[in-house]
Design a protein around this motif. Sequence first.
Motif, PDB file in Angstrom:
ATOM      1  N   VAL A 146       0.870  -1.169   0.000  1.00 46.50           N
ATOM      2  CA  VAL A 146       0.000   0.000   0.000  1.00 46.50           C
ATOM      3  C   VAL A 146       0.908   1.221   0.000  1.00 46.50           C
ATOM      4  CG1 VAL A 146      -1.720   1.309   1.287  1.00 46.50           C
ATOM      5  CG2 VAL A 146      -1.874  -1.179   1.211  1.00 46.50           C
ATOM      6  N   ASP A 147       0.661   2.123  -0.924  1.00 49.87           N
ATOM      7  CA  ASP A 147       1.484   3.320  -1.069  1.00 49.87           C
ATOM      8  C   ASP A 147       0.587   4.550  -1.202  1.00 49.87           C
ATOM      9  OD1 ASP A 147       3.412   5.203  -1.570  1.00 49.87           O
ATOM     10  OD2 ASP A 147       3.975   4.412  -3.540  1.00 49.87           O
ATOM     11  N   LEU A 148       0.506   5.320  -0.138  1.00 51.45           N
ATOM     12  CA  LEU A 148      -0.304   6.535  -0.173  1.00 51.45           C
ATOM     13  C   LEU A 148       0.510   7.772  -0.525  1.00 51.45           C
ATOM     14  CD1 LEU A 148      -2.672   6.089   2.917  1.00 51.45           C
ATOM     15  CD2 LEU A 148      -2.914   5.217   0.598  1.00 51.45           C
ATOM     16  N   SER A 149       1.798   7.598  -0.786  1.00 51.72           N
ATOM     17  CA  SER A 149       2.659   8.758  -1.045  1.00 51.72           C
ATOM     18  C   SER A 149       2.215   9.626  -2.224  1.00 51.72           C
ATOM     19  CB  SER A 149       4.117   8.328  -1.207  1.00 51.72           C
ATOM     20  OG  SER A 149       4.298   7.504  -2.329  1.00 51.72           O
ATOM     21  N   PRO A 150       1.617   9.053  -3.283  1.00 49.39           N
ATOM     22  CA  PRO A 150       1.165   9.947  -4.363  1.00 49.39           C
ATOM     23  C   PRO A 150       0.021  10.870  -3.931  1.00 49.39           C
ATOM     24  CG  PRO A 150       1.339   7.695  -5.160  1.00 49.39           C
ATOM     25  CD  PRO A 150       1.481   7.649  -3.665  1.00 49.39           C
ATOM     26  N   TYR A 151      -0.689  10.511  -2.884  1.00 51.84           N
ATOM     27  CA  TYR A 151      -1.856  11.272  -2.431  1.00 51.84           C
ATOM     28  C   TYR A 151      -1.564  12.043  -1.145  1.00 51.84           C
ATOM     29  CZ  TYR A 151      -3.444   7.631  -5.517  1.00 51.84           C
ATOM     30  OH  TYR A 151      -3.555   6.775  -6.585  1.00 51.84           O
ATOM     31  N   TRP A 152      -0.726  11.465  -0.274  1.00 57.63           N
ATOM     32  CA  TRP A 152      -0.410  12.060   1.016  1.00 57.63           C
ATOM     33  C   TRP A 152       0.892  12.849   0.873  1.00 57.63           C
ATOM     34  CZ3 TRP A 152      -0.632   8.662   6.031  1.00 57.63           C
ATOM     35  CH2 TRP A 152      -0.596   9.476   7.161  1.00 57.63           C
ATOM     36  N   THR A 153       0.800  13.962   0.210  1.00 55.00           N
ATOM     37  CA  THR A 153       1.974  14.775  -0.099  1.00 55.00           C
ATOM     38  C   THR A 153       2.214  15.803   1.009  1.00 55.00           C
ATOM     39  OG1 THR A 153       0.613  16.354  -1.307  1.00 55.00           O
ATOM     40  CG2 THR A 153       1.555  14.526  -2.578  1.00 55.00           C
TER      41      THR A 153
END
Length: 73
Positions: free
Chosen positions: A5-12
């Motif tokens: 799970v990778d939220l980095s594109p959204y959780w900037t």
Amino acid sequence: MPKYVDLSPYWTEEKNISIQKAKDMTGLDKRTLSSAKKGQLERCQFETLFKLKDFASELAGKALTLEEIFKND
């Protein structure tokens, strides 16, 4: 090949949401959220996946699918 799970594109950084605030918003554990923010969350329960998807959707300002929060490593 594992999926993460990778939220980095959204959780900037521009979102300016701390791990604590995300915990308050989602009810999820800080370690889970931290790993997801870094794109390193490998295993979790289905309920957690859906909470993370909903959180990422809120951050993105649009509905996301589960596939959109995964990355292959």
